[in-house]
Write an enzyme that holds these catalytic residues in place. Structure first.
Site, PDB file in Angstrom:
ATOM      1  N   CYS A 185     -36.147 -26.228 -20.874  1.00 33.14           N
ATOM      2  CA  CYS A 185     -37.009 -25.105 -20.509  1.00 33.14           C
ATOM      3  C   CYS A 185     -36.582 -23.897 -21.332  1.00 33.14           C
ATOM      4  CB  CYS A 185     -36.841 -24.755 -19.028  1.00 33.14           C
ATOM      5  SG  CYS A 185     -37.159 -26.137 -17.919  1.00 33.14           S
ATOM      6  N   ARG A 237     -47.608 -40.649  -8.120  1.00 35.65           N
ATOM      7  CA  ARG A 237     -47.524 -40.639  -6.666  1.00 35.65           C
ATOM      8  C   ARG A 237     -48.903 -40.683  -6.030  1.00 35.65           C
ATOM      9  NH1 ARG A 237     -44.984 -35.647  -5.274  1.00 35.65           N
ATOM     10  NH2 ARG A 237     -42.963 -36.643  -5.435  1.00 35.65           N
ATOM     11  N   TYR A 238     -49.859 -39.960  -6.597  1.00 28.16           N
ATOM     12  CA  TYR A 238     -51.222 -39.921  -6.070  1.00 28.16           C
ATOM     13  C   TYR A 238     -52.103 -40.821  -6.931  1.00 28.16           C
ATOM     14  CZ  TYR A 238     -49.473 -35.565  -4.013  1.00 28.16           C
ATOM     15  OH  TYR A 238     -48.749 -34.619  -3.342  1.00 28.16           O
ATOM     16  N   CYS A 298     -34.692 -24.055  -9.118  1.00 22.93           N
ATOM     17  CA  CYS A 298     -35.527 -25.151  -9.613  1.00 22.93           C
ATOM     18  C   CYS A 298     -35.317 -26.452  -8.842  1.00 22.93           C
ATOM     19  CB  CYS A 298     -35.212 -25.405 -11.081  1.00 22.93           C
ATOM     20  SG  CYS A 298     -36.132 -26.806 -11.750  1.00 22.93           S
ATOM     21  N   ARG A 303     -35.961 -29.325  -9.964  1.00 16.67           N
ATOM     22  CA  ARG A 303     -35.508 -30.371 -10.884  1.00 16.67           C
ATOM     23  C   ARG A 303     -34.183 -29.978 -11.527  1.00 16.67           C
ATOM     24  NH1 ARG A 303     -41.053 -31.018 -12.981  1.00 16.67           N
ATOM     25  NH2 ARG A 303     -42.012 -32.556 -11.616  1.00 16.67           N
ATOM     26  N   ASP A 357     -43.804 -29.636  -0.225  1.00 11.10           N
ATOM     27  CA  ASP A 357     -43.634 -30.965  -0.798  1.00 11.10           C
ATOM     28  C   ASP A 357     -42.657 -31.684   0.127  1.00 11.10           C
ATOM     29  OD1 ASP A 357     -43.748 -33.091  -2.695  1.00 11.10           O
ATOM     30  OD2 ASP A 357     -44.136 -31.575  -4.242  1.00 11.10           O
ATOM     31  N   ARG A 362     -53.939 -39.129 -10.325  1.00  9.05           N
ATOM     32  CA  ARG A 362     -53.267 -38.255 -11.305  1.00  9.05           C
ATOM     33  C   ARG A 362     -51.794 -38.625 -11.459  1.00  9.05           C
ATOM     34  NH1 ARG A 362     -54.110 -36.121  -6.372  1.00  9.05           N
ATOM     35  NH2 ARG A 362     -52.930 -34.358  -5.548  1.00  9.05           N
ATOM     36  N   CYS A 394     -34.403 -21.598 -13.948  1.00  9.37           N
ATOM     37  CA  CYS A 394     -34.577 -20.874 -12.696  1.00  9.37           C
ATOM     38  C   CYS A 394     -33.545 -21.381 -11.704  1.00  9.37           C
ATOM     39  CB  CYS A 394     -35.994 -21.096 -12.171  1.00  9.37           C
ATOM     40  SG  CYS A 394     -37.223 -20.885 -13.473  1.00  9.37           S
ATOM     41  N   ASP A 401     -38.075 -26.026  -2.223  1.00 10.32           N
ATOM     42  CA  ASP A 401     -37.633 -27.412  -2.035  1.00 10.32           C
ATOM     43  C   ASP A 401     -36.148 -27.467  -1.682  1.00 10.32           C
ATOM     44  OD1 ASP A 401     -40.042 -28.908  -2.592  1.00 10.32           O
ATOM     45  OD2 ASP A 401     -39.871 -28.149  -4.641  1.00 10.32           O
ATOM     46  N   LYS A 453     -47.427 -33.567  -1.270  1.00 12.23           N
ATOM     47  CA  LYS A 453     -47.576 -32.193  -0.781  1.00 12.23           C
ATOM     48  C   LYS A 453     -48.534 -32.153   0.396  1.00 12.23           C
ATOM     49  CE  LYS A 453     -47.112 -30.221  -5.416  1.00 12.23           C
ATOM     50  NZ  LYS A 453     -47.141 -31.517  -6.122  1.00 12.23           N
TER      51      LYS A 453
END
Ligand SMILES: *Cc1c(COP(=O)(O)O)cnc(C)c1O
Ligand code: SF4
Length: 334
Positions: free
Chosen positions: A91, A78-79, A98, A100, A296, A82, A95, A259, A303
């Protein structure tokens, strides 16, 4: 009194939650839950709740728009400087908030050998990639051998100068942090590990011992936290978290505004509340312990700092609010 796995909430509605979203809690996490406290901030992060069945209109399966920026499988670019590299979608814990959550889980895929090679080739062929952020899922569930393979490939790419891991493993499953894992992450390049922690009570002695292993090996630790209603939406709780992290040599990096992930409305709060909280802790806590509060933008726009509420432009001048609420006019250049 410790909570046992069998004591996880049960019932038909919860079965529906489990069908829809992955559930997993480690023994380490179970040990930190106080079963006598119905509002336990650790339990709230990990134990499924019927509230998750409620989705609200603004919620999105891909809340921060990763899919729109994926040139090859396993990469989000996206950037300009990076990329995210996502070798695995499982995982150690799942969570409840989350972002995702539609993608992670035990049934989700890990990149095949060939897919991983393609993702690494994209990084190799894209000169402007200065930093590779390895995330998932949780990349530190990979074996030291797999981690070493990824590191070896990245070490060979001259334009990649920084390698960053985002993980919850040292907090959720500290015994996975072995000397072999630390060896696998050693590199002549800068390696950073960003630890996900949301409450000071998560930082047990075992967690501290695990994080120290990275630091002793010359791998600096940063932290990211998510602002969550009922977990850490309180100035004292945030202050205690950020002070504890800083005192254990982990630099608070980001505080994420939650999010728009599906079934997470019971965790969300308005940005105005987040700003109020960070204003409260700003003046009274060391600058070293302050994270950036970030949003975000839903849809894949990246972000932005969400906490810059101190300076407002007013007819050419600036109205500046200090940490105690006092207001001052700051005149421009002349
Ligand atoms: C969050 C994020 C990053 C990392 O951003 P930093 O501000 O450098 O921490 C990189 N790529 C994507 C797609 C992200 O969502
Ligand atoms: S560890 Fe990270 S990716 Fe995994 S469920 Fe928790 S927040 Fe999501």
């Amino acid at each position: 009194m410790k909570l046992k796995r069998e004591q996880l909430p049960q019932g038909d509605a919860l079965a529906q939650v489990r069908e829809r979203y992955a559930v997993s809690v480690t023994e380490e996490v179970m040990e930190t839950i106080d079963p006598a406290d119905p509002a336990d901030p650790i339990a709230r992060q990990y134990l499924p709740s019927v509230e998750e069945l409620q989705t609200t209109p603004g919620e999105l399966a891909d809340p921060i728009g990763d899919d729109a920026h994926s040139p090859v499988k396993g990469i989000v670019h996206r950037y300009p400087d990076r990329v995210l590299l996502k070798p695995v979608h499982v995982c150690a814990v799942y969570c409840r908030f989350c972002f995702r959550r539609e993608k992670v889980g035990p049934g989700s895929e890990t990149l095949s050998k060939e897919e991983l090679q393609k993702a690494l080739a994209y990084i190799r062929n894209t000169q402007q990639i200065w930093e590779v952020i390895i995330t998932g899922g949780d990349p530190l569930v990979l074996s030291p051998r797999r981690l070493a393979e990824i590191m070896a490939a990245l070490n060979e790419i001259p334009h990649v100068q920084v390698i960053r891991f985002h993980t919850r493993v040292p907090v959720a499953d500290p015994s996975r942090v072995t000397d072999e894992m630390i060896d696998a992450l050693q590199s002549a390049k800068a390696v950073y590990v960003v630890l996900h922690a949301n409450h000071a009570r998560e930082l047990t002695d075992k967690v501290r011992a695990a994080t120290l292993k990275f630091i002793r090996a010359g791998i600096p630790l940063l932290s990211q936290s998510t602002l969550l209603k009922g977990v850490n939406d309180d100035a004292s709780v945030l202050e205690e978290l950020f002070r504890a992290l800083t005192a254990m040599k982990v630099k608070p990096y980001y505080l994420h505004h939650p999010d728009m992930a599906p079934g997470t409305s019971h965790f969300r709060l308005p940005i105005s509340r987040g700003r109020e909280l960070i204003k409260k802790i700003w003046g009274r806590m060391s600058g070293v312990a302050q994270p950036s509060y970030v949003l975000d933008i839903p849809g894949g726009f990246g972000k932005v700092p969400a906490g810059s509420a101190w300076i407002e432009e007013r007819e050419g001048d600036c109205l500046v609010t200090d940490y105690q609420g006092g207001q001052h006019v700051y005149k421009g250049e002349d």
